[in-house]
Write a protein that holds these residues in place. Structure first.
Motif, PDB file in Angstrom:
ATOM      1  N   ASP A   1      -9.270   0.916  -6.427  1.00 24.25           N
ATOM      2  CA  ASP A   1     -10.662   0.474  -6.377  1.00 24.25           C
ATOM      3  C   ASP A   1     -10.977  -0.142  -7.735  1.00 24.25           C
TER       4      ASP A   1
ATOM      5  N   THR B   1      -4.077   3.615  -3.061  1.00 25.91           N
ATOM      6  CA  THR B   1      -5.318   2.859  -2.898  1.00 25.91           C
ATOM      7  C   THR B   1      -5.890   2.600  -4.286  1.00 25.91           C
TER       8      THR B   1
ATOM      9  N   PRO C   1       0.813  -1.220   0.000  1.00 28.67           N
ATOM     10  CA  PRO C   1       0.000   0.000   0.000  1.00 28.67           C
ATOM     11  C   PRO C   1       0.847   1.271   0.000  1.00 28.67           C
TER      12      PRO C   1
END
Length: 124
Positions: free
Chosen positions: A86, A84, A72
């Motif tokens: 998604d 991050t 991360p």
């Protein structure tokens, strides 16, 4: 021995006024230079964040967006970047939408990159 008026030179007050004007001008110049350096640093940070986001999107594209354990925090140019990602489905089952967001080590968001990758559900 007295000097004629045309060779008297500067008085002390005239010299102090000239020095005061020079000091004020120098302070303004220093402020302008500080602003320029801050702008260049900000541009460097945003460009680096963009590179990190593009690298992560390329990694995801190579893996077809599969859930592979990626760190991360990425280190680039002596700075830590929080990444991050998604991964979302799209209307087309063969394409996935990926949103990669980057923040600096303090958590301030800098870049959000949106891309689409092949989901790898069909074979040619």
């Amino acid at each position: 021995m007295t000097m004629p008026d045309n060779e008297a030179g500067f008085t002390l007050i005239e010299a102090l006024v000239a020095l005061a004007i020079l000091a004020i001008a120098s302070a303004g110049l220093i402020r302008a230079l500080e602003g320029s350096v801050d702008a260049a640093r900000g541009l460097e940070r945003r460009a680096t964040a963009q590179w990190v986001a593009e690298n992560r999107l390329a990694e995801l594209s190579l893996d077809h967006g599969k859930a592979i354990d990626r760190p991360p925090v990425v280190r680039m140019l002596d700075q830590d970047w929080r990444v991050t990602e998604d991964i979302r489905s799209s209307d087309d089952p063969d394409i996935r939408q990926i949103i990669v967001s980057l923040a600096d080590s303090r958590g301030a968001p800098l870049v959000t990159l949106r891309g689409f990758i092949d989901a790898g559900t069909t074979t040619p």
